[in-house]
Design an enzyme around this catalytic site. Structure first.
Site, PDB file in Angstrom:
ATOM      1  N   SER A 288       0.794  -1.243   0.000  1.00  0.00           N
ATOM      2  CA  SER A 288       0.000   0.000   0.000  1.00  0.00           C
ATOM      3  C   SER A 288       0.815   1.276   0.000  1.00  0.00           C
ATOM      4  O   SER A 288       0.267   2.345  -0.291  1.00  0.00           O
ATOM      5  CB  SER A 288      -0.934   0.002   1.202  1.00  0.00           C
ATOM      6  OG  SER A 288      -1.783  -1.118   1.105  1.00  0.00           O
ATOM      7  N   VAL A 289       2.086   1.224   0.347  1.00  0.00           N
ATOM      8  CA  VAL A 289       2.862   2.472   0.372  1.00  0.00           C
ATOM      9  C   VAL A 289       3.037   3.033  -1.032  1.00  0.00           C
ATOM     10  O   VAL A 289       3.480   4.161  -1.197  1.00  0.00           O
ATOM     11  CB  VAL A 289       4.249   2.313   1.045  1.00  0.00           C
ATOM     12  CG1 VAL A 289       4.123   2.087   2.523  1.00  0.00           C
ATOM     13  CG2 VAL A 289       5.054   1.214   0.398  1.00  0.00           C
TER      14      VAL A 289
END
Lengths: 626, 88
Positions: A288-289
């Site tokens: 998700s980063v």
């Protein structure tokens, strides 16, 4: 009689004279032989006897941190050698005992060859003194340089180590071996008849010491990062981890630590696999980063705005024959919501709408898929598929950080873009590089886009967001959590093996630090917000005061408020009932209120009832229904 | 009496003798000087070595991890929270 006698005398004189002439002739011949015919050979022999040449090893250059503190230094220490055939057999026992070796070991070393052999290299001065006091024929005291790194395991992966012959074998020591290594000198001295050196020696070639280098690393922050990572890994029974701390303004790398560490002063005690600087050599799927970059690409395309809303399919969406799932099913989310709730479906929908090329271009400009040019050996470029292989599934996957592999250093450089209002700055490890005019500064996204994404990332660290545990008291943090399943050797994903990641920067208003935390295979929790975010907080809350960045005092304590306006409130309604999520967010932004949102659709309930009575920084909670 | 042996030809061997002695003295001085030079060079090298070793010892004694441990274990101190740090 007299005549005979005279003749005899005369013959004798003639004979003696003849012999003398012959002798003189032979002497002349010999003189010609020695002075002419054999001149060169004899001159060489004589010079060898009269002169002796010594090689003087030059010290290796030191390595300093950004404040001039020693990170690596060479010191001269004794070694014990011997001319093997000159050491008396009956004294091997006492020699072995003084060296702390067994007699068999010494015999084996001396039996290797007849000439020069090393008995013990780089021994403590006390051992050398003990051995030389024995005065054993053939045993010699030599001097060698030994490398020490006072910070030990904290800088082990970054600096690497130096072999016994003074050659850099890993890390900075290897990458900059040519500059650090000195040039050995050659000294010629005359010897007297007993073989003792006379003092009037001369340098045939003067030794040149190695160049010292200054790194951008700060020993204190390096130590903080290492300790925080160690604690985080131990708390989670994880396999390992990495932390990179970078100053976004100029790309200076302030800390780069990996766990488990090893002691470079004793590197042979660690397995070769443990020597790698995993912050630059190992890649992982960021998860998700990566979403902030997908959102940035969507906003930059002009098709989407920060308050545009996306339907997140209640947790499952099919792309071709592949189903994308969200851990927490969501309905409608705006772009901030996609970041805050970390919706895979939301990010995938944005990417599919914008198309592969803009997303690919955004990731490429942010430094993914290429080496960051720090000069460290073994740096991986990461894995980004070529654009022609980006089908819908790949595009959707990459949008939420799957099907792409990055290094922690690349992630730090990419998050610096968001901290730098859209500018990419090449990471720098060497202080000398900082002021070079050719420092790469490329615009990755516009200022406005970067500011909007930064604001969303600050929401992601609010109490509603997944990264709330990353926020130290008194500072505002923008960041994103990531939880990525690890790839296995068969091209799929390992069951139960995850990387927990947190990437962010602080303070939001004037970012001084970008901090990336990757924890490999945590056992107690797999989520970046639970595992990596506390490590981020630990580093930030220690490093920021150390750098002179004061914590904010006053009404804002352990919370951050979205700072938007200081002008008079444009909103005059008591109730938010019936408003869309976009309108509520706009109102909260205008009033500087902290917003907690539940559900999606239109506001059906709010707390407190009268929002007009709220002051900037106060919280308002709303429940929305379809 | 003196004049009987003070002949002009004696000046040559005497001059040679004086020059030879001077040469020997010069050679001795050169040797001594070179010995002194070597000693000073050795001193300089040893001093540089000592500086290097002391710098290393200083770096070892002041390494953050050691200071942290000493502060916590021997002095009972704890790292300050950001709000406890005041920048003047």
């Amino acid at each position: 009689m007299i005549d005979k006698q005279q003749i005899f005398i005369r013959r004798r004189i003639e004979a003696v004279a003849g012999l003398l002439v012959l002798g003189l002739l032979l002497l002349a011949v010999r003189a010609v032989d020695l002075q002419w015919v054999q001149s060169d050979r004899l001159t060489t022999m004589a010079e060898k006897q009269r002169y002796r040449e010594y090689t003087a090893l030059a010290p290796r250059g030191s390595i300093y941190d950004s404040k001039g503190r020693t990170l690596a230094e060479s010191v001269e220490i004794p070694s014990i050698a011997a001319m093997a055939d000159e050491v008396p057999a009956e004294r091997m026992g006492e020699l072995a005992s003084a060296l702390g070796l067994s007699k068999q070991q010494v015999q084996r070393k001396l039996g290797k060859r007849k000439g020069f052999v090393w008995l013990a290299r780089q021994v403590p001065p006390s051992v050398a003194a003990r051995v030389m006091a024995l005065n054993i024929p053939g045993v010699r005291h030599e001097k060698e340089w030994r490398r020490y790194q006072p910070l030990g395991p904290e800088t082990g992966h970054l600096l690497g180590f130096v072999g016994i012959d003074g050659k850099g074998l890993e890390g900075v020591e290897r990458a900059w071996n040519a500059s650090l290594t000195g040039e050995s000198g050659l000294r010629q001295v005359r010897r007297d008849a007993r073989g003792h050196s006379l003092p009037d020696g001369s340098w045939l070639r003067e030794p040149v010491p190695g160049q010292s280098i200054n790194l951008t690393i700060d020993a204190t922050i390096q130590s903080i990062a290492y300790a925080a990572l160690a604690e985080g890994v131990r708390n989670q029974d994880a396999k390992g981890g990495s932390v990179v701390v970078m100053r976004p303004k100029d790309g200076a790398i302030l800390a780069m630590a990996n766990w488990p560490g090893y002691n470079p002063n004793n590197f042979r005690h660690a397995k070769p696999g443990q020597w790698r600087n995993r912050a630059v050599t190992d890649v992982f799927e960021p998860g998700s980063v990566l979403k902030p970059f997908s959102v940035a690409a969507a906003i930059a395309s002009g098709k989407w705005q920060a308050d545009s809303i996306v339907y997140c399919e209640q947790g499952a969406m099919k792309v071709a024959d592949y189903t994308i799932k969200d851990d927490h099913p969501e309905g409608w989310l705006d772009l901030t919501g996609i970041i805050v709730k970390s919706s895979n479906i939301g990010a995938a929908k944005l990417a599919l709408d914008v198309g592969a090329a803009p997303l690919y271009a955004m990731l490429d400009r942010a430094g993914f898929g290429r080496r960051s040019d720090t000069g460290l050996g073994g740096e991986s470029p990461g894995i980004v598929l070529p654009l022609d292989r980006w089908g819908p599934v790949e595009t959707a996957n990459i949008a939420f950080g799957q099907g792409i592999a990055v290094t922690p250093l690349q992630l730090a450089a990419a998050f610096s873009v968001l901290a730098n209002e859209g500018m990419y700055v090449t990471p720098k490890l060497f202080a000398d590089q900082e002021n070079k005019p050719e420092i790469a500064r490329d615009r990755v996204m516009s200022k406005a886009v970067a500011r909007q994404v930064k604001s969303m990332l600050e929401y992601a660290t609010s109490e509603d967001g997944t990264g709330s545990k990353a926020v130290p008291v008194g500072y505002r943090v923008a960041g994103k959590t990531g939880t990525a399943q690890k790839a296995n050797n068969k091209g799929g994903y390992s069951k139960g093996k995850y990387n927990a990641v947190f990437a962010g920067f602080a303070p939001v208003e004037n970012p001084e630090l970008v901090i990336i935390v990757v924890v490999d295979e945590p056992q107690k929790s797999i989520y970046g917000g639970q595992v990596a975010a506390p490590v981020f907080r630990h580093v930030a809350e220690s490093a920021l005061p150390y750098l002179g960045v004061a914590a904010q005092r006053g009404p804002q304590t352990d919370w951050q408020t979205m700072e938007v306006v200081a002008e008079s409130p444009a909103f005059e309604h008591e109730s938010l009932y019936g408003m869309s999520m976009r309108e509520v967010r706009r109102m909260a932004a205008l009033r500087g209120l902290r917003l907690h949102v539940h559900g999606s659709g239109w506001v059906s309930r709010q707390k407190p009832a009268n929002v007009l009575a709220l002051n900037q920084g106060d919280a308002v909670e709303v429940w929305l229904n379809e | 009496m003196m004049a009987t042996w003070l002949r002009p030809w004696l000046a040559v061997p005497v001059a040679i003798g004086i020059l030879a002695a001077g040469q020997i003295w010069m050679s001795h001085l050169r040797y001594e000087l070179s010995l002194e030079n070597q000693r000073v060079n050795n001193d300089q090298q040893e001093t540089l070595q000592l500086i290097s070793t002391l710098r290393l010892e200083l770096a070892n004694l002041t390494r953050p991890e050691r200071l942290r441990k000493t502060a916590q274990e021997k002095l009972g101190m704890a790292p300050p929270k950001p709000m406890q740090v005041v920048h003047l």
